[in-house]
Structure formats: structure tokens, C-alpha cells
Design an enzyme around this catalytic site. Structure first.
Site, PDB file in Angstrom:
ATOM      1  N   SER A 147       0.836  -1.203   0.000  1.00  0.00           N
ATOM      2  CA  SER A 147       0.000   0.000   0.000  1.00  0.00           C
ATOM      3  C   SER A 147       0.870   1.251   0.000  1.00  0.00           C
ATOM      4  CB  SER A 147      -0.867  -0.004   1.269  1.00  0.00           C
ATOM      5  OG  SER A 147      -1.393   1.283   1.539  1.00  0.00           O
ATOM      6  N   TYR A 160      -3.350  -0.085  10.012  1.00  0.00           N
ATOM      7  CA  TYR A 160      -3.190  -0.462   8.603  1.00  0.00           C
ATOM      8  C   TYR A 160      -1.779  -0.120   8.127  1.00  0.00           C
ATOM      9  CZ  TYR A 160      -4.485  -0.614   3.601  1.00  0.00           C
ATOM     10  OH  TYR A 160      -4.564  -0.895   2.249  1.00  0.00           O
TER      11      TYR A 160
HETATM   12  P1  NAP Z   1     -11.823  -5.057  -0.424  1.00  0.00           P
HETATM   13  O1  NAP Z   1     -12.673  -4.548  -1.513  1.00  0.00           O
HETATM   14  O2  NAP Z   1     -12.169  -4.742   1.004  1.00  0.00           O
HETATM   15  O3  NAP Z   1     -11.658  -6.659  -0.571  1.00  0.00           O
HETATM   16  C1  NAP Z   1     -10.869  -7.344   0.370  1.00  0.00           C
HETATM   17  C2  NAP Z   1     -11.260  -8.791   0.277  1.00  0.00           C
HETATM   18  O4  NAP Z   1     -10.551  -9.536   1.286  1.00  0.00           O
HETATM   19  C3  NAP Z   1     -12.747  -8.989   0.544  1.00  0.00           C
HETATM   20  O5  NAP Z   1     -13.278  -9.993  -0.293  1.00  0.00           O
HETATM   21  C4  NAP Z   1     -12.734  -9.433   1.995  1.00  0.00           C
HETATM   22  O6  NAP Z   1     -13.855 -10.151   2.383  1.00  0.00           O
HETATM   23  C5  NAP Z   1     -11.501 -10.321   1.994  1.00  0.00           C
HETATM   24  N1  NAP Z   1     -11.082 -10.635   3.376  1.00  0.00           N
HETATM   25  C6  NAP Z   1     -11.030  -9.785   4.421  1.00  0.00           C
HETATM   26  N2  NAP Z   1     -10.628 -10.445   5.520  1.00  0.00           N
HETATM   27  C7  NAP Z   1     -10.412 -11.742   5.154  1.00  0.00           C
HETATM   28  C8  NAP Z   1      -9.995 -12.920   5.838  1.00  0.00           C
HETATM   29  N3  NAP Z   1      -9.706 -12.900   7.158  1.00  0.00           N
HETATM   30  N4  NAP Z   1      -9.912 -14.073   5.150  1.00  0.00           N
HETATM   31  C9  NAP Z   1     -10.222 -14.116   3.829  1.00  0.00           C
HETATM   32  N5  NAP Z   1     -10.631 -13.040   3.112  1.00  0.00           N
HETATM   33  C10 NAP Z   1     -10.717 -11.863   3.785  1.00  0.00           C
HETATM   34  O7  NAP Z   1     -10.340  -4.556  -0.625  1.00  0.00           O
HETATM   35  P2  NAP Z   1      -9.598  -4.066  -1.961  1.00  0.00           P
HETATM   36  O8  NAP Z   1      -9.730  -2.592  -2.083  1.00  0.00           O
HETATM   37  O9  NAP Z   1      -9.949  -4.968  -3.103  1.00  0.00           O
HETATM   38  O10 NAP Z   1      -8.103  -4.342  -1.475  1.00  0.00           O
HETATM   39  C11 NAP Z   1      -7.510  -5.615  -1.647  1.00  0.00           C
HETATM   40  C12 NAP Z   1      -6.112  -5.499  -1.064  1.00  0.00           C
HETATM   41  O11 NAP Z   1      -5.464  -4.341  -1.633  1.00  0.00           O
HETATM   42  C13 NAP Z   1      -6.109  -5.282   0.440  1.00  0.00           C
HETATM   43  O12 NAP Z   1      -4.993  -5.944   1.010  1.00  0.00           O
HETATM   44  C14 NAP Z   1      -5.919  -3.761   0.571  1.00  0.00           C
HETATM   45  O13 NAP Z   1      -5.306  -3.405   1.804  1.00  0.00           O
HETATM   46  C15 NAP Z   1      -5.011  -3.489  -0.580  1.00  0.00           C
HETATM   47  N6  NAP Z   1      -5.002  -2.120  -1.083  1.00  0.00           N
HETATM   48  C16 NAP Z   1      -6.160  -1.530  -1.481  1.00  0.00           C
HETATM   49  C17 NAP Z   1      -6.077  -0.229  -2.029  1.00  0.00           C
HETATM   50  C18 NAP Z   1      -7.282   0.520  -2.495  1.00  0.00           C
HETATM   51  O14 NAP Z   1      -7.156   1.735  -2.743  1.00  0.00           O
HETATM   52  N7  NAP Z   1      -8.431  -0.103  -2.657  1.00  0.00           N
HETATM   53  C19 NAP Z   1      -4.856   0.408  -2.152  1.00  0.00           C
HETATM   54  C20 NAP Z   1      -3.699  -0.246  -1.682  1.00  0.00           C
HETATM   55  C21 NAP Z   1      -3.803  -1.519  -1.178  1.00  0.00           C
HETATM   56  P3  NAP Z   1     -15.023  -9.291   3.099  1.00  0.00           P
HETATM   57  O15 NAP Z   1     -15.890  -8.797   1.999  1.00  0.00           O
HETATM   58  O16 NAP Z   1     -15.710 -10.251   4.028  1.00  0.00           O
HETATM   59  O17 NAP Z   1     -14.358  -8.155   3.865  1.00  0.00           O
HETATM   60  C1  GCO Z   2      -6.927   5.196   3.284  1.00  0.00           C
HETATM   61  C2  GCO Z   2      -7.042   4.275   2.097  1.00  0.00           C
HETATM   62  C3  GCO Z   2      -5.680   3.767   1.687  1.00  0.00           C
HETATM   63  C4  GCO Z   2      -5.823   2.828   0.532  1.00  0.00           C
HETATM   64  C5  GCO Z   2      -4.522   2.302   0.106  1.00  0.00           C
HETATM   65  C6  GCO Z   2      -3.582   3.354  -0.381  1.00  0.00           C
HETATM   66  O1  GCO Z   2      -7.836   5.176   4.130  1.00  0.00           O
HETATM   67  O2  GCO Z   2      -5.932   5.926   3.333  1.00  0.00           O
HETATM   68  O3  GCO Z   2      -7.894   3.182   2.384  1.00  0.00           O
HETATM   69  O4  GCO Z   2      -5.070   3.135   2.768  1.00  0.00           O
HETATM   70  O5  GCO Z   2      -6.616   1.739   0.866  1.00  0.00           O
HETATM   71  O6  GCO Z   2      -3.930   1.485   1.059  1.00  0.00           O
HETATM   72  O7  GCO Z   2      -2.463   2.701  -0.952  1.00  0.00           O
END
Ligand code: NAP
Ligand code: GCO
Length: 266
Positions: A147, A160
Site C-alpha cells: 500500500s 493499517y
Molecule cells: P476489499 O474490496 O475490502 O476486498 C478485500 C477482500 O478480502 C474482501 O473480499 C474481503 O472479504 C476479503 N477478506 C477480508 N478479511 C479476510 C480474511 N480474514 N480471510 C479471507 N478473506 C478476507 O479490498 P480491496 O480494495 O480490493 O483491497 C484488496 C487489497 O489491496 C487489500 O490488502 C488492501 O489493503 C489493498 N489495497 C487496497 C487499495 C485501495 O485503494 N483499494 C490500495 C492499496 C492496497 P469481506 O468482503 O468479508 O471483507
Molecule cells: C486510506 C485508504 C488507503 C488505501 C490504500 C492506499 O484510508 O488511506 O484506504 O489506505 O486503501 O492502502 O495505498
């Protein structure tokens, strides 16, 4: 040489955790398009069913399993089941993650632990479960979804950021410890991506204007936009393919330039 062949995932088995939707679903879809067999898990049957339907709709014959990635016994059993029913895992994407946006001094220790458990302990647990077979097979790819918060802090995301900072170093340590077994462990650091996890940061205000955080991120991003899950597909295929066999311990930030930019003068 057919250089594009180096990006093929033909014949590979890929496990993407938490991939019923969001970033994980996009990465798994890209892997399927590159030839991989897709395996994913999610924490509830209804999510797995929803994911299976979405993969089918995309023409992908995915294998879905219910598994809480924080439960080591369940993860060990999941990997054994996958190896029996699908095949040895060649590619692991530790994607499952949660976030709790709470001012640190208002966050309970339990809430802090819950975030670290999913975002840091689980990638350790799942990686530990797949590495032995990767060693026996003579190769493996582990990709940890880090992230911006692997590098930067901000208000309300202490747990986080701590977890994602730790995930960066776990990535480097897996590289260090298992690189000699032809296992490459790298990270992808998405910027701010349009998914359910960031939906609260993009909600329209009562007067119909954009969320202040939405405007802030767009101003902080040289690309002047939020990322989409599609922006992550190419980098994810690269890190899962033979094209990155000498790339190890690297965090590839896919952020539209945020980390390089001090921000526009007000
Ligand atoms: P999301 O939409 O919240 O999806 C996360 C998925 O992980 C959901 O299906 C969730 O299920 C599942 N999950 C959560 N806890 C779990 C567990 N204990 N066991 C198995 N599955 C579990 O998140 P996303 O935005 O796609 O992000 C995916 C990854 O990218 C995460 O690691 C997040 O930190 C990272 N990330 C996201 C962003 C962003 O801007 N979106 C940026 C940087 C990094 P539930 O629906 O039950 O929660
Ligand atoms: C926040 C956002 C970010 C993104 C992502 C950025 O609240 O700042 O959720 O943390 O999820 O991780 O890279």
C-alpha cells in the site's frame, strides 16, 4: 525469441486470497487471461458463491474455497485441498485485507490486532503454507499487496500502516530467505484505487460535491485520477511471470505517481 511468452502464465496454478471482488478479482482475472488456473478464497460462503458467479460470467472456471486467512490450521488444510483437487500452487497473491479508519488514541488494542492479523499475520501464514511445495517444485512467485501506507502515514490508519509497512519487510525477508530456491517474493503497492474499501473516501457530499478526500487524492496524484483495478493487472502479471525471475524483494508502486510528487502549490 517470443518475448511475450515470458509473460505467459500457461500451466500455472494461482491462489489469490480474498478475491471474490475488488483488486483480488481483477488480478485473478488478469492471470486467467494469461493462462493460469485460478483458485481463490474468501471468508464467507456467500462471498465465494458471488465470486464464482462473477468469474463464470467473465468466462473463468475458477476454484473457490471458504477460508479465513488468519486461521493457520484452516489455511494449511486449504493448501492441502488445493494441491489435491487443483494442483501445487505456483503463484500466491496475498490480497485479502481489511482497514479500520479510527484515530489511534480511540482505537482499541483488539481493533489494532484485528487489522494486523489480516494484513500482516495472514500473509505470513499463507506464504508459510505454500513455500514448501514451491521449494519441491523448484519455483514459486509470491506477491504481497502492500500500500501507499507501506511508505506513508496518515490520520486514522495507524494499524493499517503498521501492517502494510511490516508486509513490505516480510516481502523482503521471504526474498532473502527463499530466493535461493527460485522463489521470487515481491509486493505491489497500489495507490488509491476505486474499490469497496475506498468507497467511503469517495462518497458524494449531501450538497452533491465530491468528498474532500477524493479531491485531495486527485490533487496529490500526477495522473490526476483515482486508480482502477485494471491499472493493477499488467504489473501483477509481470510479477507472476517468468519475465520477473530476477526481480526479488521489490515493491512495485502502481500509484499514478503519488509517491514521487510533493503536491501542487495551493
Ligand atoms: P476489499 O474490496 O475490502 O476486498 C478485500 C477482500 O478480502 C474482501 O473480499 C474481503 O472479504 C476479503 N477478506 C477480508 N478479511 C479476510 C480474511 N480474514 N480471510 C479471507 N478473506 C478476507 O479490498 P480491496 O480494495 O480490493 O483491497 C484488496 C487489497 O489491496 C487489500 O490488502 C488492501 O489493503 C489493498 N489495497 C487496497 C487499495 C485501495 O485503494 N483499494 C490500495 C492499496 C492496497 P469481506 O468482503 O468479508 O471483507
Ligand atoms: C486510506 C485508504 C488507503 C488505501 C490504500 C492506499 O484510508 O488511506 O484506504 O489506505 O486503501 O492502502 O495505498
Amino acid at each position: 525469441m517470443d518475448i511475450l511468452q515470458k509473460f505467459s502464465l500457461q500451466g500455472k496454478v494461482a491462489l489469490v486470497t480474498g478475491a471474490s471482488y475488488g483488486i483480488g478479482f481483477a488480478i485473478a482475472s488478469a492471470y486467467a487471461a494469461a493462462g493460469a488456473t485460478i483458485v481463490f478464497n474468501d471468508i464467507r460462503q456467500e462471498l465465494v458463491d458471488r465470486g464464482l458467479a462473477a468469474y463464470r460470467e467473465a468466462g473463468i472456471d475458477a476454484h473457490g474455497y471458504v477460508c479465513d486467512v488468519t486461521d493457520e490450521a484452516a489455511v494449511q488444510a486449504l493448501v492441502a485441498t488445493i494441491e489435491r483437487e487443483v494442483g501445487v500452487i505456483d503463484i500466491l497473491v496475498n490480497n485479502a485485507g481489511i482497514i479500520k479508519r479510527i484515530p489511534m488514541c480511540e482505537m482499541t488494542a483488539e481493533q489494532f490486532r484485528q487489522v494486523v492479523d489480516v494484513d500482516l499475520n495472514a500473509p505470513f501464514i499463507v506464504s508459510k503454507a505454500v513455500i514448501p511445495s514451491m521449494i519441491r517444485k523448484g519455483h514459486g512467485k509470491i506477491i504481497n499487496i502492500c500500500s501507499m501506507m507501506s511508505e506513508l502515514g496518515r490520520e486514522t490508519v495507524s494499524a493499517y500502516a503498521a501492517a502494510k509497512g511490516g508486509l513490505k519487510m516480510l516481502t523482503r525477508n521471504i526474498c532473502s530467505e527463499y530466493g535461493e530456491h527460485n522463489i521470487q517474493c515481491n509486493g505491489i503497492g497500489p495507490g488509491y484505487i476505486e474499490t469497496p474499501q475506498t468507497a467511503p473516501l469517495r462518497e458524494r457530499q449531501p450538497d452533491g460535491s465530491r468528498h474532500p478526500f477524493d479531491q485531495f487524492i486527485v490533487s496529490k496524484t500526477p495522473a490526476a485520477r483515482w486508480g482502477t483495478t485494471e491499472d493493477l493487472m499488467g504489473p501483477a502479471v509481470f510479477l507472476a511471470s517468468d519475465a520477473s525471475d530476477f526481480v526479488n524483494g521489490h515493491i512495485l508502486y502502481v500509484d499514478g505517481g503519488i509517491l514521487a510528487y510533493i503536491g501542487k502549490q495551493p
